[in-house]
Design an enzyme around this catalytic site. Structure first.
Site, PDB file in Angstrom:
ATOM      1  N   GLY A   1       4.591  -9.826  -3.234  1.00 28.31           N
ATOM      2  CA  GLY A   1       3.622  -8.890  -2.649  1.00 28.31           C
ATOM      3  C   GLY A   1       2.302  -8.930  -3.399  1.00 28.31           C
TER       4      GLY A   1
ATOM      5  N   GLY B   1      -0.967  -7.757  -1.793  1.00 31.39           N
ATOM      6  CA  GLY B   1      -1.056  -6.377  -1.310  1.00 31.39           C
ATOM      7  C   GLY B   1      -1.959  -5.501  -2.154  1.00 31.39           C
ATOM      8  CD  GLN B   2      -3.295   0.598  -2.184  1.00 32.57           C
ATOM      9  OE1 GLN B   2      -2.154   0.899  -1.821  1.00 32.57           O
ATOM     10  NE2 GLN B   2      -4.250   1.497  -2.352  1.00 32.57           N
TER      11      GLN B   2
ATOM     12  CG  ASP C   1      10.257 -14.383   4.348  1.00 34.30           C
ATOM     13  OD1 ASP C   1      10.511 -13.239   3.912  1.00 34.30           O
ATOM     14  OD2 ASP C   1      10.585 -14.769   5.480  1.00 34.30           O
TER      15      ASP C   1
ATOM     16  CE1 TYR D   1       7.688   2.080   1.626  1.00 35.47           C
ATOM     17  CE2 TYR D   1       7.354   4.447   1.388  1.00 35.47           C
ATOM     18  CZ  TYR D   1       7.163   3.161   0.926  1.00 35.47           C
ATOM     19  OH  TYR D   1       6.452   2.953  -0.222  1.00 35.47           O
TER      20      TYR D   1
ATOM     21  CE  LYS E   1       9.450   1.646  -1.553  1.00 37.30           C
ATOM     22  NZ  LYS E   1       9.281   0.414  -2.347  1.00 37.30           N
TER      23      LYS E   1
ATOM     24  CB  ILE F   1      -1.697   3.565  -4.761  1.00 37.83           C
ATOM     25  CG1 ILE F   1      -0.283   3.754  -5.344  1.00 37.83           C
ATOM     26  CG2 ILE F   1      -2.603   2.834  -5.760  1.00 37.83           C
ATOM     27  CD1 ILE F   1      -0.207   4.557  -6.628  1.00 37.83           C
TER      28      ILE F   1
HETATM   29  N1  SER Z   1       1.671   5.228   0.152  1.00 40.44           N
HETATM   30  C1  SER Z   1       2.987   5.017   0.675  1.00 40.44           C
HETATM   31  C2  SER Z   1       3.011   5.251   2.144  1.00 40.44           C
HETATM   32  O1  SER Z   1       2.238   6.044   2.591  1.00 40.44           O
HETATM   33  C3  SER Z   1       3.957   5.930   0.012  1.00 40.44           C
HETATM   34  O2  SER Z   1       4.825   5.209  -0.775  1.00 40.44           O
HETATM   35  O3  SER Z   1       3.813   4.700   2.831  1.00 40.44           O
END
Ligand code: SER
Length: 319
Positions: free
Chosen positions: A8, A11-12, A53, A143, A147, A173
């Site tokens: 990743g 990514g951000q 991947d 999601y 987690k 974040i």
């Molecule tokens: N920033 C993330 C989201 O909004 C939270 O883990 O999915």
């Protein structure tokens, strides 16, 4: 000799964490992996980049063996909003991806793993204010489910195989370099891009929506501190952390102090339900006690830094 793989990496968080780890360990010792074929040139110019991947275990294992990887920062994931639109994809990338990373680590002798969890592990039955480290984990999003299951899997690999897996339950974040993709907390980043471009912003949560957040320098600091922490002091594998909490309206006001005339309207969509199921504020005292966690940025300081950073990017023609 430390050799790191970051999944990743485009990514951000990955795009900035890669550069910080390369500073610390040397560019050639940090392999950035992403599924995009044409990543940000800075990722390619400062060290090795591979296309990967994470759902392909054989490819992951080849990469780990070829580069003699000793630590993995496993950041590849689907975020909460995209996960609600495509739960099947979220399950595959988040669950199979993590399982593959842990299995390959166990089989190849990788010593340490960093894995981000999230405030999404909490749900409507969890206390929403000052949410404790040990509390009810019953999320309502795919999601969040990945987690929670991921946290349990990390703990299992630690207990059963002695793998040194560490993680943080990140809040939203906020960062100025790479935008987040598909999260519920994305409004707290998008709003800055609109303000700096001189455009009005339509926020997808109600003005009174309060969520925990963190500015990227604190996110990077927390990650490094946790990974450097004395293992004997860690009571948990995965820690609550937070930087600040504010409502969408408070954020807008803070920006308006510096960008007069900036207009924000509110049109809540499906992401409001996700936000309403998450905590407003987080108790991160375990992280403070065990490895000295302390954020540097509060709301005004973060807003100032974000506007300065994005203004510079605008002047360079990047926005
Ligand atoms: N920033 C993330 C989201 O909004 C939270 O883990 O999915």
């Amino acid at each position: 000799m430390t050799k790191i793989l970051i999944t990743g990496a485009t990514g951000q968080i990955g795009s900035e964490l890669t550069l910080v780890l390369r500073e610390k360990y040397g560019g050639e010792n940090v392999v950035a992996a992403g599924h995009k074929k044409s990543p940000n040139p800075r990722l390619v110019d400062t060290g090795p980049f591979v296309t990967l991947d994470v759902t392909d275990r054989a490819q992951l294992e080849r990469t780990v063996r070829e580069h003699r990887i000793t630590e993995i920062y496993h950041l590849a994931a689907i975020l909460s909003a995209t996960g609600e639109q495509n739960p099947d994809l979220a399950w595959r990338v988040n669950m199979e991806g993590l399982y593959n990373v842990l299995e390959v680590a166990r089989q190849t002798g990788v010593r340490r793993i960093f894995w981000p969890s999230s405030i999404a592990v909490f749900g409507p039955k969890t206390p929403r204010d000052n949410t404790p480290q040990d509390t009810i984990l019953s999320p309502t999003t795919m999601y969040g489910i990945t987690k929670v299951a991921g946290e349990l899997l990390c703990e299992y690999y630690h207990r059963r195989y002695g793998l040194d897996v560490r993680g943080l339950r990140f809040p939203g974040i906020i960062s100025s370099e790479t935008p987040p993709g598909g999260g519920t907390t994305d409004y707290a980043v998008e709003i800055f891009y609109a303000a700096v471009r001189g455009e009005p912003y339509t926020c997808f949560v109600r003005p009174d929506t309060v969520l925990p957040m963190m500015y990227m320098p604190d996110c990077l600091k927390a990650t490094l501190r946790l990974m450097e922490a004395d293992p004997a002091r860690l009571r948990y594998r995965i820690y609550n952390v937070t930087g600040m909490s504010f409502s969408a309206e408070e954020l807008a006001r803070e920006i308006q102090k510096r960008v007069p005339g900036f207009r924000v309207q509110y049109k809540p969509d499906f992401r409001q339900h996700i936000a309403d199921s998450w905590p407003r504020t987080i108790d991160d005292s375990a992280a403070r006690e065990d490895w000295g966690w302390k954020p540097d940025y509060d709301l005004p300081k973060m807003v100032e830094a974000m506007l300065v950073a994005l203004q510079k990017r605008k002047e360079r023609g990047e926005l």
